[in-house]
Design a protein around this motif. Structure first.
Motif, PDB file in Angstrom:
ATOM      1  N   ASN A  46       0.847  -1.205   0.000  1.00  0.00           N
ATOM      2  CA  ASN A  46       0.000   0.000   0.000  1.00  0.00           C
ATOM      3  C   ASN A  46       0.878   1.249   0.000  1.00  0.00           C
ATOM      4  O   ASN A  46       0.957   1.953   1.000  1.00  0.00           O
ATOM      5  CB  ASN A  46      -0.918  -0.011   1.216  1.00  0.00           C
ATOM      6  N   ARG A  48       2.276   4.817  -2.086  1.00  0.00           N
ATOM      7  CA  ARG A  48       2.213   5.842  -3.133  1.00  0.00           C
ATOM      8  C   ARG A  48       3.596   6.494  -3.190  1.00  0.00           C
ATOM      9  O   ARG A  48       4.059   7.076  -2.208  1.00  0.00           O
ATOM     10  CB  ARG A  48       1.142   6.879  -2.804  1.00  0.00           C
ATOM     11  N   ASN A  61       4.776   3.937 -13.342  1.00  0.00           N
ATOM     12  CA  ASN A  61       3.390   3.461 -13.422  1.00  0.00           C
ATOM     13  C   ASN A  61       3.165   2.498 -14.586  1.00  0.00           C
ATOM     14  O   ASN A  61       2.174   1.758 -14.610  1.00  0.00           O
ATOM     15  CB  ASN A  61       2.428   4.636 -13.522  1.00  0.00           C
ATOM     16  N   ASP A  82       2.006  -3.922 -10.944  1.00  0.00           N
ATOM     17  CA  ASP A  82       0.958  -4.776 -11.492  1.00  0.00           C
ATOM     18  C   ASP A  82      -0.053  -5.175 -10.418  1.00  0.00           C
ATOM     19  O   ASP A  82      -1.251  -5.301 -10.691  1.00  0.00           O
ATOM     20  CB  ASP A  82       1.583  -6.035 -12.109  1.00  0.00           C
ATOM     21  N   ASN A  84      -0.853  -3.308  -7.956  1.00  0.00           N
ATOM     22  CA  ASN A  84      -1.384  -2.065  -7.398  1.00  0.00           C
ATOM     23  C   ASN A  84      -0.871  -1.804  -5.982  1.00  0.00           C
ATOM     24  O   ASN A  84      -1.480  -1.077  -5.201  1.00  0.00           O
ATOM     25  CB  ASN A  84      -2.913  -2.050  -7.399  1.00  0.00           C
ATOM     26  N   ARG A  87       2.108   2.778  -6.540  1.00  0.00           N
ATOM     27  CA  ARG A  87       1.608   3.731  -7.531  1.00  0.00           C
ATOM     28  C   ARG A  87       2.432   5.004  -7.404  1.00  0.00           C
ATOM     29  O   ARG A  87       2.779   5.408  -6.291  1.00  0.00           O
ATOM     30  CB  ARG A  87       0.141   4.042  -7.286  1.00  0.00           C
TER      31      ARG A  87
END
Length: 448
Positions: A46, A48, A61, A82, A84, A87
């Protein structure tokens, strides 16, 4: 879930982090930041990643890396993107508003006046402050001057957010990562240092890094001490290298084979002399001494002198090249000179503070026939006055002199016998011709 929370046990925090219940933002996706973000994503699923370069963000990305020569990173980025789990974005404040853990790993350099430049770190902190919430943890992996977390970062967050002391955490957890082996290092090559501005910050960061690294966690008493650990590591290496460079400069007058003396001295466990050479480059050692001297009013003669000695080595190499040309009856203006290696380290595509820069500057200022050869990088634009040359075309320019700055493995394939009466300055103990026809000067051994 928030990690800066005295009511939760370490195991509860680790489980939440591992299960993806703790959103993470990693600010800075460069050669140190992207591997760190990818490992965070591999563990927490998780993450970013934030970067100001839209091309880098687009590349990441798409499941690719913006740079080469980092084993395993391509596959890890592709897998985490891939899934997710990772990101990338240029929207720092949006990422900050969504994250509970904020990891800063952006560059910290020095100004022309040799003062620490924290402008990039401060810009990131402002973005974090715009989205930070109570219970969030800020983790600083960027190298900063001792005291930065306590006197710069935490006060900025308080001033630019609605939070007060004790509502958020700040911990310094320095990267101990080398280009070319970043994933290995992030995952546990060395113990992980953790030091918070308060005990809860240290506990929260410790919980995270027990999941990130397989090595030991070394908590320090506070963030300032943790910051000093990274600075001291860099200064130790700088001073050690300066010492052997001082020895190397003595080789001509004393007749000492300094390279051999170092090897034999290092046979005892209480001696660890480093290698002399044509200079010290990169984004660490040449900068960190100033992070210490800038914030300390007392004497720091040893640290400053070490910097001066190491900064002098590129021009020392040029001086020896000029001596060789003089003995051969050639002037630099009439000579064709090749600089072998412009990256600061073998196998690493990085030219920041490379010793090749002052060498090329001085040579190109006196000769119109200066060439640069490097099999690792194609970033030759900063080397004004020099012409890029492929290694396979070395014989085409028929050089009069060569200075080896970076010992890339590829240079071991050079057939030195194809040249006649070549002046060679070996800055890395890497040139061993099969013929005695050349004028060879090896830094640390002298004219042999």
């Amino acid at each position: 879930m928030k990690l800066y929370d005295t009511e939760r046990s370490e195991e509860e925090r680790r489980t939440a982090f591992r299960n993806g219940d703790v959103p993470v933002a990693v600010y800075g996706l460069g050669k140190m930041g992207l591997p760190l973000a990818a490992v965070y994503a591999d563990v927490s699923r998780n993450v970013r990643g934030v970067d100001i370069d839209p091309d880098a963000v687009e590349t990441i990305n798409a499941g690719r890396t913006p740079f080469d020569h980092e084993p395993g990173l391509d596959d890890l980025v592709a897998e985490t993107v891939d899934a997710n789990a990772l990101r990338a974005t240029t929207e720092a404040r949006q990422a900050a508003s969504e994250a509970a853990v904020h990891v800063i790993i952006v560059p910290t350099l020095v100004t022309d006046e040799k003062e620490p430049d924290l402008s990039t770190v401060e810009a990131v902190v402002s973005d974090i402050a715009a989205g930070i919430e109570a219970g969030d943890l800020v983790v600083v992996e960027s190298t900063v001057p001792p005291g930065t977390c306590k006197t710069v970062i935490a006060p900025m967050i308080k001033a630019e957010s609605d939070l007060t002391s004790g509502e958020f955490g700040v911990s310094f957890c320095p990267e101990r990562t080398h280009s070319g082996r970043a994933l290995e290092d992030v995952r546990g090559s060395y113990p992980k240092v953790v030091g918070g501005i308060d005990d809860e910050s240290t506990r929260a960061a410790t919980a995270i890094y027990r999941e990130i690294t397989t090595n030991e966690i070394t908590p320090t008493g506070d963030a300032t001490t943790a910051e000093a650990v990274k600075i001291f590591e860099g200064i130790y290496r700088d001073v050690n290298i300066a010492l052997v460079n001082e020895f190397a400069k003595s080789a001509d007058d004393t007749g000492i084979n300094v390279l051999e003396a170092i090897d034999v001295a290092n046979e005892v466990p209480y001696v660890d002399l480093h290698d002399p050479g044509a200079g010290v480059g990169g984004h660490c050692i040449p900068y960190y001494p100033y992070f210490f001297t800038s914030g300390y009013d007392g004497p720091s003669d040893l640290t400053r002198t070490a910097r001066e000695i190491n900064d002098s080595m590129p021009l020392f190499a040029v001086d020896k090249l000029l001596e060789g040309l003089t003995e051969k009856g050639t002037t630099l203006a009439d000579a064709t000179v090749v600089v072998l290696g412009v990256t600061y380290r073998p196998g690493v595509d990085e030219i920041r503070h490379t010793p090749a820069m002052p060498i090329v500057d001085r040579l190109a200022g006196q000769s119109d026939s200066v060439y640069v050869v490097d099999p690792v990088t194609d970033n030759f634009d900063p080397f004004e006055g020099a012409q890029p040359l492929g290694l396979e075309n070395l014989s085409d320019v028929d050089p009069d002199a060569v200075v080896l700055v970076t010992a890339h493995d590829e240079f071991g394939t050079i057939d030195w016998n194809q040249f006649e009466e070549l002046v060679i300055v070996d800055g890395r103990d890497a040139v061993y011709p099969d013929t005695d026809d050349h004028w060879l000067y090896r830094i640390g051994q002298g004219r042999r």
